[in-house]
Design a protein around this motif. Structure first.
Motif, PDB file in Angstrom:
ATOM      1  N   ARG A  42       0.841  -1.205   0.000  1.00 46.10           N
ATOM      2  CA  ARG A  42       0.000   0.000   0.000  1.00 46.10           C
ATOM      3  C   ARG A  42       0.870   1.247   0.000  1.00 46.10           C
ATOM      4  N   GLU A  43       0.408   2.223  -0.767  1.00 45.82           N
ATOM      5  CA  GLU A  43       1.109   3.495  -0.788  1.00 45.82           C
ATOM      6  C   GLU A  43       0.307   4.478   0.061  1.00 45.82           C
ATOM      7  N   PHE A  44       1.027   5.295   0.835  1.00 46.49           N
ATOM      8  CA  PHE A  44       0.340   6.169   1.787  1.00 46.49           C
ATOM      9  C   PHE A  44       0.368   7.613   1.332  1.00 46.49           C
ATOM     10  N   SER A  45      -0.656   8.343   1.715  1.00 51.05           N
ATOM     11  CA  SER A  45      -0.635   9.776   1.454  1.00 51.05           C
ATOM     12  C   SER A  45      -0.197  10.489   2.724  1.00 51.05           C
ATOM     13  N   THR A  46       0.196  11.727   2.581  1.00 54.49           N
ATOM     14  CA  THR A  46       0.961  12.396   3.646  1.00 54.49           C
ATOM     15  C   THR A  46       0.148  12.739   4.890  1.00 54.49           C
ATOM     16  N   GLU A  47      -1.213  12.583   4.840  1.00 57.79           N
ATOM     17  CA  GLU A  47      -1.944  12.856   6.088  1.00 57.79           C
ATOM     18  C   GLU A  47      -2.154  11.569   6.887  1.00 57.79           C
ATOM     19  N   MET A  48      -1.718  10.414   6.351  1.00 58.02           N
ATOM     20  CA  MET A  48      -1.923   9.154   7.063  1.00 58.02           C
ATOM     21  C   MET A  48      -0.874   8.981   8.149  1.00 58.02           C
ATOM     22  N   MET A  49      -1.332   8.492   9.306  1.00 57.07           N
ATOM     23  CA  MET A  49      -0.426   8.325  10.419  1.00 57.07           C
ATOM     24  C   MET A  49       0.154   6.911  10.392  1.00 57.07           C
ATOM     25  N   LEU A  50       1.475   6.837  10.524  1.00 54.36           N
ATOM     26  CA  LEU A  50       2.159   5.548  10.460  1.00 54.36           C
ATOM     27  C   LEU A  50       2.954   5.313  11.736  1.00 54.36           C
ATOM     28  N   ILE A  51       3.137   4.044  12.070  1.00 56.92           N
ATOM     29  CA  ILE A  51       4.108   3.660  13.095  1.00 56.92           C
ATOM     30  C   ILE A  51       5.351   3.235  12.312  1.00 56.92           C
ATOM     31  N   VAL A  82      -7.834   7.951  12.223  1.00 54.40           N
ATOM     32  CA  VAL A  82      -7.864   6.518  11.915  1.00 54.40           C
ATOM     33  C   VAL A  82      -8.948   6.244  10.877  1.00 54.40           C
ATOM     34  N   ARG A  83     -10.085   6.907  11.044  1.00 56.69           N
ATOM     35  CA  ARG A  83     -11.189   6.665  10.124  1.00 56.69           C
ATOM     36  C   ARG A  83     -10.834   7.098   8.697  1.00 56.69           C
ATOM     37  N   ARG A  84     -10.221   8.274   8.575  1.00 51.86           N
ATOM     38  CA  ARG A  84      -9.863   8.753   7.236  1.00 51.86           C
ATOM     39  C   ARG A  84      -8.883   7.788   6.568  1.00 51.86           C
ATOM     40  N   THR A  85      -7.903   7.337   7.348  1.00 50.46           N
ATOM     41  CA  THR A  85      -6.898   6.430   6.787  1.00 50.46           C
ATOM     42  C   THR A  85      -7.547   5.102   6.393  1.00 50.46           C
ATOM     43  N   ARG A  86      -8.340   4.552   7.295  1.00 48.72           N
ATOM     44  CA  ARG A  86      -8.992   3.274   7.031  1.00 48.72           C
ATOM     45  C   ARG A  86      -9.848   3.370   5.770  1.00 48.72           C
ATOM     46  N   ARG A  87     -10.568   4.484   5.629  1.00 45.86           N
ATOM     47  CA  ARG A  87     -11.439   4.629   4.455  1.00 45.86           C
ATOM     48  C   ARG A  87     -10.621   4.775   3.181  1.00 45.86           C
ATOM     49  N   ALA A  88      -9.572   5.587   3.279  1.00 50.63           N
ATOM     50  CA  ALA A  88      -8.754   5.806   2.087  1.00 50.63           C
ATOM     51  C   ALA A  88      -8.111   4.493   1.643  1.00 50.63           C
TER      52      ALA A  88
END
Lengths: 675, 340
Positions: A190-199, A238-244
């Motif tokens: 998966r590729e992430f966008s810059t507002e997604m929070m990562l560990i 979390v919701r925005r990331t999960r949906r995206a």
């Protein structure tokens, strides 16, 4: 969420049966949708509303039960232990084995971790596996199973990393860098966008915060050391990331609905206890606990007068205070009522009405009285458009049409109005992809579902044009005027004039008489169609459907259809009927038969008759049209009847004949000859 | 026997013997006609003494009148017999089918909508219509949905662009009403809603919903319950009771879902209520103060409630229809079952 009955009973001591527990939960607002059976007995399938993330656990459900009736549901020692947090004594010791950095404290207010230096890779205990299976989870190994078990028990999602695979053995909580990628546990890169929070570790992402871990740092059979994460993430993020990412998980489901930030270390401790209980392995002493986003929930005021008013029933102040206290609130009395500080797991409590709901819910809605509103009663009634719609529908029903209701979301159709239909950005399928701009395609679909060759169908509904929504009425008909019967066999066939007659009746009912003017709509037979015009304005179309189109759509032939825009019609003047006195004297009928060129429109002939017979003419109608033998090529013979009547006397034959002559003379100007 | 009595007896006998209307007519003429036997008898009055004459004349006339009424009576009898005889030849087989008319039929959804409208208009509610292709703000933000809130998960939405969507709930009219009207308010709507859901027996991407709300001084949960009770009684029968259960919708606080006592089994448990004696009908609650305040409505003075329900549920219960898709298929074998 599925929980076993026996697990709930480990937290509250009760004699209540699974059904009684289900009823209690349902009446508290946590609907038990089903009671299923498992190897461990009853399993409750609880539907938790999205504002109550705190109830997505055994502890949360037990808390609600105990609050509803503390004598019936008594907290057990285990529950008290859970509330105390299973303190291990080393919580204040910083963990030396790892370090955590939070770059985004607003999105990750708290992050805590414990470390195990020897990771036992074995199956979890039978009792734990049995519970997980009964609750709908698949056992994997003791590490993963215990994280899932603690999540179900306490509502806190946990994640275990292979510590040796974390670069520099440390954790960085941050948002994604442009183009950053990771393969998640489900094997998808998966590729992430810059507002997604990562560990992340020192170099790269190792988990999508609150959603799913990464495959590379997953705990496996070869794992030696583990780092266990327990954190609080901001729900909306979390919701925005999960949906995206379109990646719903048990963890994201809970984080989106708010996880108790004060339970973060408790879950680590519970995991440590359960792991040591199953394997004898102990954790490294110390907790790495970063809590940069600590925020106290604010006290909320609730006035006694307000809760009594809104609930419509009296709840004594002491009872209200006890109720709020039982769900973990710190309650203080004020002059007007109470002040309550919600516990850390109740972030949904923010305003007075929230407390009113809690007071009412715990007092029980079954005791709520029923009253009809008093005070000013505004005038009820229909809107002008609805009333017009009802009248149009009635007119069609009187004419024997059957009403259908067809979908407004559909596939494009050759019967669409001649403008581009509005498209859905996220269609469910090609069949559910555009907003209808005409009722005719739906009627054609309905025509395919008729089991008789003759049908009269209509629909009243909205269509969506680029500029606005309109309410339309449309009809589709074919076959015999009346159903076949043994007394008379086949009745007359429907034709364009049947359609016209129907529209005239509808127009009469709506007090807006239509005219029919030449049109050029490709959906209709080129020579058998008209625009429906009221007060000089186009309001619809009518005619025989194009034979070519009907054939291409695999519909039965000879279909007659109309569509009329009621929203436009509403704006046009209404000719409300006025009583006209009528004569008490008998009428005289006079018929005329004329031969006239076929290109002279009948409307012109009738208009001339009305003008020349004015004053005495009561009715005029066409009763016969003949062409062929005895009639000149290009002409036809029309039989027209007139009834004549005088308001104040009986007409004599001579007077009637005189009118007839006058009419014939006038018609001569159109090239009409008497036959 | 005197000659009058003799003639009268003879005539009477012949009247009774006449079996046909024309035979009776002949008897009537022979005795009672202008040149009949009684006229002839009357002419013999000249042979009597002047004292006897009045009595004789009177007796003759009395006999004539009596006979005339016998003739009428007999004629009615014969006419009746004749009519029956003729009618018998026209006897038909009424087991043959009656003529079929083209009869308009309302769609069962419309039928339910009209009953709902009648009930709510009767309670003083005003019908209001909003667009089905709705601005996103009226469907969510104006109804107190926080951004990125899981409450939206129940409402998978069809979008047309960033700002417009197919309304997922008729509650979307609320914001529009508050922009146009001031309390006190009693407003409702009935219309289509859309959700991007997989279609099966009990789910469709399109369904119809009722949404009603009121705002007035001192309005509370008891008024909500009372109004729902009145509405349910109008729809399902006077004995229908209403039950509240806590529930959550962002646009109400407190929020409930409401059930009605099963009108089909009077609490005994049946297939419609799945043995529970209660049927869950929809969601309700007091209008969230954030919504009222957003329209500058003073929540210390004005409070309100709202409730909603699905329209299809009503004919599904009433006619025991078990598949939502039937409503939109418009199969003639379905529609013709309801002469609504």
């Amino acid at each position: 969420m599925r929980l076993t009955h026996e697990w709930v009973c480990e937290y509250v001591e009760t004699v209540a049966s699974p059904q009684e527990i289900a009823d209690t939960l349902t009446m508290l607002g946590h609907e038990v949708e089903a009671i299923e059976q498992s190897d461990l007995g009853a399993v409750l399938a609880v539907k938790v509303t999205p504002n109550r993330g705190d109830c997505l656990s055994v502890l949360g459900i037990a808390r609600e039960l105990a609050a509803s009736d503390p004598t019936r549901f008594q907290p057990t020692e285990l529950m008290r232990e859970a509330i105390r947090g299973w303190t291990l004594g080393d919580e204040a010791t910083p963990l030396s084995a790892t370090s955590v950095t939070i770059e985004t404290p607003d999105l990750c207010p708290r992050y805590a971790a414990r470390v195990w230096n020897e990771a036992p890779m074995q199956a979890s205990a039978d009792w734990m596996q049995a519970r997980l299976v009964a609750c709908g989870m698949r056992p994997i190994n003791v590490i993963v199973d215990t994280t899932n078990y603690v999540m179900l028990e306490l509502g806190q999602p946990l994640h275990a990393f292979d510590l040796d695979l974390l670069r520099e053995e440390r954790i960085v909580v941050r948002t994604a860098r442009p183009g950053e990628k990771m393969r998640t546990l489900d094997g998808i890169e998966r590729e992430f966008s810059t507002e997604m929070m990562l560990i992340c570790d020192a170099e790269r992402p190792v988990a999508v915060a609150g959603v799913m871990g990464g495959e590379e740092t997953e705990v496996t059979q070869t794992t030696k050391r583990i780092l266990l994460e327990s954190a609080h993430f901001q729900p909306a993020s979390v919701r925005r990331t999960r949906r995206a990412l379109n990646l719903p998980t048990e963890a994201s489901h809970r984080f989106e609905r708010h996880v108790d930030p004060e339970g973060v270390v408790r879950a680590l401790n519970r995991f440590a206890l359960l792991l040591s209980q199953q394997t004898g392995v102990a954790q490294e002493p110390g907790v790495c606990d970063l809590y940069p986003g600590r925020s106290e929930l604010q006290p909320v005021q609730v006035r006694e007068a307000r809760w009594n008013l809104l609930l419509g029933m009296e709840v004594p102040r002491a009872a209200a205070a006890a109720s709020l206290n039982s769900i973990g609130m710190r309650v203080a009395e004020t002059e007007e009522g109470l002040t309550a500080t919600p516990p850390s797991w109740r972030a949904d409590i923010a305003i007075e009405e929230d407390l009113v709901e809690e007071i009412g819910r715990l007092a029980g809605y079954e005791n709520m009285p029923e009253r009809l509103p008093e005070g000013s009663t505004p005038q009820g009634g229909e809107s002008a458009l609805t009333s017009l719609r009802t009248r149009a529908r009635d007119a069609m029903l009187r004419l024997g049409f059957i009403e259908v209701v067809t979908h407004s979301l559909r596939a494009p159709s050759p019967l669409d109005a001649p403008c581009d239909p509005i498209r859905l950005r996220n269609p469910a399928s090609p069949e559910v992809s555009v907003l209808r701009n005409s009722l005719l395609p739906g009627l054609a679909d309905a025509a395919r579902r008729q089991h008789d060759d003759s049908f009269f169908l209509f629909e009243v509904g909205r269509v969506f044009l680029p500029e606005a929504e309109r309410v339309c009425i449309a009809g589709l008909m074919r076959g015999q005027l009346l159903p076949e019967h043994w007394r008379s066999g086949h009745a007359a066939e429907v034709d364009v004039f049947t359609l016209k007659g129907a529209l005239q009746e509808v127009g009469a009912r709506l007090h807006r008489l239509p005219a029919f003017e030449q049109s050029n709509d490709e959906r209709f037979h080129p020579a058998k169609q008209a625009r429906v015009v009221v007060a000089g304005q186009d309001v619809g179309v009518m005619g025989e459907l194009s034979r070519l189109l009907v054939e291409r759509m695999h519909l039965q032939p000879s279909l007659f259809a109309f569509e009329m825009d009621l929203t436009s019609l509403l704006e046009l003047p209404e000719a409300t009927p006025r009583y006209k006195p009528f004569s008490a004297f008998p009428h005289v009928r006079r018929d005329i038969a004329i031969e006239v060129p076929k290109d002279v429109p009948y409307a012109q002939i009738e208009r001339l008759i009305r003008e020349s017979a004015a004053g005495l003419l009561e009715e005029v109608w066409l009763f016969d049209v003949y062409e062929g033998k005895g009639i000149e090529e290009g002409k036809h013979s029309l039989g027209i009847a007139m009834t004549l009547r005088h308001m104040e006397k009986t007409l004599t034959d001579e007077e009637a004949n005189e009118v007839r002559e006058r009419v014939l003379q006038a018609l001569a100007s159109l090239g009409a000859k008497q036959r | 026997m005197n000659p009058i009595e003799e003639l009268r007896a003879k005539a009477e006998e012949e009247i009774e013997r006449a079996e046909q209307l024309d035979a009776l007519r002949a008897v009537e003429i022979r005795y009672l006609g202008k040149s009949g036997e009684f006229t002839a008898l009357l002419r013999t009055v000249g042979t009597l003494s002047p004292e006897e004459r009045p009595a004789f004349g009177k007796a003759v006339n009395e006999a004539k009148e009596q006979l005339q009424s016998l003739v009428e009576e007999r004629r009615s009898q014969l006419e009746l017999t004749e009519e029956r005889r003729v009618a018998e030849r026209e006897r038909i087989d009424l087991t043959m089918p009656g003529r079929r008319f083209r009869v308009g039929i309302r769609h069962p959804i419309t039928e339910a909508e009209e009953r709902i409208k009648a009930a709510l208009i009767g309670l003083g509610f005003e019908f209001f219509e909003g667009p089905e292709l709705e601005e996103a703000k009226y469907n969510f933000e104006a109804l107190n949905y926080p951004p990125d809130h899981p409450a939206m998960d129940d409402q998978d939405t069809f979008y047309v662009d960033d700002h417009r969507l197919m309304r997922t709930q008729c509650t979307a009219i609320q914001g529009r009403v508050f922009e146009q009207k001031q309390p006190p308010l009693r407003v409702f709507t009935v219309g289509r809603c859309y959700r991007n859901e997989a279609v099966d027996r009990t789910h469709g991407h399109t369904f119809h919903q009722v949404d009603a709300f009121m705002v007035d001084e001192g309005i509370n949960m008891a008024h909500l319950k009372g109004t729902l009770r009145a509405f349910a009684s109008a729809m399902f029968g006077a004995d229908t009771r209403v039950r509240f259960r806590p529930d959550y919708f962002p646009f109400v606080e407190p929020g409930v879902d409401y059930s009605i006592s099963c009108p089909f089994c009077a609490g005994a448990g049946c297939a419609v209520c799945k043995g529970t004696a209660w049927i869950e009908l929809g969601g309700a609650g007091l209008i969230h103060p954030n919504i009222l305040r957003a329209h500058d409505i003073d929540t210390e003075r004005w409070t309100g409630w709202a409730f909603g329900l699905g329209v299809e549920r009503i004919p599904m219960m009433q006619y025991q229809i078990d598949d939502l898709r039937l409503f939109y298929d418009n199969d003639s074998r379905f529609l013709e079952q309801f002469r609504a």
